[in-house]
Motif scaffolding. Structure first.
Motif, PDB file in Angstrom:
ATOM      1  N   VAL A 158       0.534 -18.633   5.206  1.00  0.00           N
ATOM      2  CA  VAL A 158       0.897 -17.264   4.825  1.00  0.00           C
ATOM      3  C   VAL A 158       1.551 -16.556   6.002  1.00  0.00           C
ATOM      4  O   VAL A 158       2.603 -15.928   5.862  1.00  0.00           O
ATOM      5  CB  VAL A 158      -0.349 -16.489   4.326  1.00  0.00           C
ATOM      6  CG1 VAL A 158      -0.073 -15.000   4.230  1.00  0.00           C
ATOM      7  CG2 VAL A 158      -0.807 -17.037   2.979  1.00  0.00           C
ATOM      8  N   GLU A 159       0.949 -16.684   7.179  1.00  0.00           N
ATOM      9  CA  GLU A 159       1.490 -16.015   8.373  1.00  0.00           C
ATOM     10  C   GLU A 159       2.850 -16.579   8.777  1.00  0.00           C
ATOM     11  O   GLU A 159       3.808 -15.835   8.986  1.00  0.00           O
ATOM     12  CB  GLU A 159       0.510 -16.141   9.537  1.00  0.00           C
ATOM     13  CG  GLU A 159       0.968 -15.377  10.758  1.00  0.00           C
ATOM     14  CD  GLU A 159      -0.061 -15.391  11.872  1.00  0.00           C
ATOM     15  OE1 GLU A 159       0.340 -15.136  13.025  1.00  0.00           O
ATOM     16  OE2 GLU A 159      -1.258 -15.658  11.612  1.00  0.00           O
ATOM     17  N   VAL A 160       2.952 -17.888   8.844  1.00  0.00           N
ATOM     18  CA  VAL A 160       4.193 -18.541   9.285  1.00  0.00           C
ATOM     19  C   VAL A 160       5.358 -18.231   8.345  1.00  0.00           C
ATOM     20  O   VAL A 160       6.482 -18.007   8.789  1.00  0.00           O
ATOM     21  CB  VAL A 160       3.975 -20.076   9.389  1.00  0.00           C
ATOM     22  CG1 VAL A 160       5.286 -20.820   9.525  1.00  0.00           C
ATOM     23  CG2 VAL A 160       3.059 -20.400  10.563  1.00  0.00           C
ATOM     24  N   ASN A 161       5.079 -18.194   7.050  1.00  0.00           N
ATOM     25  CA  ASN A 161       6.141 -18.002   6.063  1.00  0.00           C
ATOM     26  C   ASN A 161       6.327 -16.553   5.615  1.00  0.00           C
ATOM     27  O   ASN A 161       7.172 -16.274   4.775  1.00  0.00           O
ATOM     28  CB  ASN A 161       5.878 -18.892   4.849  1.00  0.00           C
ATOM     29  CG  ASN A 161       5.990 -20.359   5.226  1.00  0.00           C
ATOM     30  OD1 ASN A 161       7.068 -20.829   5.562  1.00  0.00           O
ATOM     31  ND2 ASN A 161       4.878 -21.072   5.201  1.00  0.00           N
ATOM     32  N   GLY A 162       5.520 -15.638   6.168  1.00  0.00           N
ATOM     33  CA  GLY A 162       5.661 -14.226   5.835  1.00  0.00           C
ATOM     34  C   GLY A 162       5.376 -13.902   4.377  1.00  0.00           C
ATOM     35  O   GLY A 162       5.970 -12.998   3.811  1.00  0.00           O
ATOM     36  N   LEU A 163       4.459 -14.665   3.780  1.00  0.00           N
ATOM     37  CA  LEU A 163       4.145 -14.443   2.371  1.00  0.00           C
ATOM     38  C   LEU A 163       3.347 -13.154   2.185  1.00  0.00           C
ATOM     39  O   LEU A 163       2.534 -12.791   3.022  1.00  0.00           O
ATOM     40  CB  LEU A 163       3.335 -15.623   1.820  1.00  0.00           C
ATOM     41  CG  LEU A 163       4.013 -16.983   1.912  1.00  0.00           C
ATOM     42  CD1 LEU A 163       3.071 -18.070   1.426  1.00  0.00           C
ATOM     43  CD2 LEU A 163       5.307 -17.000   1.128  1.00  0.00           C
ATOM     44  N   ARG A 164       3.588 -12.466   1.090  1.00  0.00           N
ATOM     45  CA  ARG A 164       2.877 -11.233   0.750  1.00  0.00           C
ATOM     46  C   ARG A 164       2.411 -11.333  -0.697  1.00  0.00           C
ATOM     47  O   ARG A 164       3.143 -11.844  -1.554  1.00  0.00           O
ATOM     48  CB  ARG A 164       3.791 -10.016   0.895  1.00  0.00           C
ATOM     49  CG  ARG A 164       4.289  -9.790   2.295  1.00  0.00           C
ATOM     50  CD  ARG A 164       3.174  -9.194   3.164  1.00  0.00           C
ATOM     51  NE  ARG A 164       3.611  -9.042   4.540  1.00  0.00           N
ATOM     52  CZ  ARG A 164       3.098  -9.712   5.556  1.00  0.00           C
ATOM     53  NH1 ARG A 164       2.151 -10.595   5.359  1.00  0.00           N
ATOM     54  NH2 ARG A 164       3.520  -9.512   6.772  1.00  0.00           N
ATOM     55  N   PRO A 165       1.207 -10.816  -0.986  1.00  0.00           N
ATOM     56  CA  PRO A 165       0.727 -10.877  -2.368  1.00  0.00           C
ATOM     57  C   PRO A 165       1.530  -9.951  -3.272  1.00  0.00           C
ATOM     58  O   PRO A 165       2.062  -8.931  -2.818  1.00  0.00           O
ATOM     59  CB  PRO A 165      -0.725 -10.401  -2.267  1.00  0.00           C
ATOM     60  CG  PRO A 165      -0.751  -9.541  -1.047  1.00  0.00           C
ATOM     61  CD  PRO A 165       0.259 -10.152  -0.102  1.00  0.00           C
ATOM     62  N   VAL A 166       1.620 -10.311  -4.530  1.00  0.00           N
ATOM     63  CA  VAL A 166       2.233  -9.446  -5.533  1.00  0.00           C
ATOM     64  C   VAL A 166       1.156  -8.463  -5.970  1.00  0.00           C
ATOM     65  O   VAL A 166       0.084  -8.871  -6.419  1.00  0.00           O
ATOM     66  CB  VAL A 166       2.739 -10.259  -6.742  1.00  0.00           C
ATOM     67  CG1 VAL A 166       3.239  -9.341  -7.836  1.00  0.00           C
ATOM     68  CG2 VAL A 166       3.812 -11.240  -6.303  1.00  0.00           C
ATOM     69  N   ILE A 167       1.414  -7.174  -5.813  1.00  0.00           N
ATOM     70  CA  ILE A 167       0.455  -6.141  -6.192  1.00  0.00           C
ATOM     71  C   ILE A 167       0.988  -5.420  -7.421  1.00  0.00           C
ATOM     72  O   ILE A 167       2.069  -4.829  -7.387  1.00  0.00           O
ATOM     73  CB  ILE A 167       0.199  -5.162  -5.036  1.00  0.00           C
ATOM     74  CG1 ILE A 167      -0.420  -5.930  -3.865  1.00  0.00           C
ATOM     75  CG2 ILE A 167      -0.685  -4.001  -5.491  1.00  0.00           C
ATOM     76  CD1 ILE A 167      -0.633  -5.111  -2.624  1.00  0.00           C
ATOM     77  N   SER A 168       0.224  -5.491  -8.487  1.00  0.00           N
ATOM     78  CA  SER A 168       0.627  -4.869  -9.739  1.00  0.00           C
ATOM     79  C   SER A 168       0.450  -3.358  -9.675  1.00  0.00           C
ATOM     80  O   SER A 168       1.353  -2.609 -10.013  1.00  0.00           O
ATOM     81  CB  SER A 168      -0.204  -5.440 -10.892  1.00  0.00           C
ATOM     82  OG  SER A 168       0.166  -4.844 -12.109  1.00  0.00           O
ATOM     83  N   GLN A 169      -0.741  -2.921  -9.249  1.00  0.00           N
ATOM     84  CA  GLN A 169      -1.016  -1.493  -9.193  1.00  0.00           C
ATOM     85  C   GLN A 169      -2.175  -1.239  -8.243  1.00  0.00           C
ATOM     86  O   GLN A 169      -3.066  -2.065  -8.105  1.00  0.00           O
ATOM     87  CB  GLN A 169      -1.347  -0.959 -10.591  1.00  0.00           C
ATOM     88  CG  GLN A 169      -1.343   0.532 -10.674  1.00  0.00           C
ATOM     89  CD  GLN A 169      -1.271   1.024 -12.101  1.00  0.00           C
ATOM     90  OE1 GLN A 169      -0.877   0.309 -13.012  1.00  0.00           O
ATOM     91  NE2 GLN A 169      -1.647   2.265 -12.318  1.00  0.00           N
ATOM     92  N   VAL A 170      -2.159  -0.064  -7.592  1.00  0.00           N
ATOM     93  CA  VAL A 170      -3.226   0.354  -6.681  1.00  0.00           C
ATOM     94  C   VAL A 170      -3.910   1.582  -7.277  1.00  0.00           C
ATOM     95  O   VAL A 170      -3.235   2.542  -7.663  1.00  0.00           O
ATOM     96  CB  VAL A 170      -2.673   0.692  -5.280  1.00  0.00           C
ATOM     97  CG1 VAL A 170      -3.791   1.158  -4.359  1.00  0.00           C
ATOM     98  CG2 VAL A 170      -1.945  -0.509  -4.690  1.00  0.00           C
TER      99      VAL A 170
END
Length: 58
Positions: A19-31
């Protein structure tokens, strides 16, 4: 909320590195703010979301 077991610590560390190496971010539907937690659960139960449903504690 419900916790689940999904692998070893080694698997988790490998995932965290990827995750860190590839700069992945979670998909957030709603907060939702904490005071709307019941609304967040209803939203999640509706099944129309794509990604994470987040309850903010700040």
């Amino acid at each position: 909320m419900k916790g689940i077991s999904v692998g070893t610590r080694e698997y988790f560390e490998d995932l965290a590195r990827a995750v860190e190496v590839n700069g992945l971010r979670p998909v957030i539907s709603q907060v939702f703010p904490m005071e709307k937690v019941q609304e967040a659960f209803r939203y999640m139960q509706g099944g129309s979301h794509v990604g994470k449903v987040v309850v903010s504690i700040r």
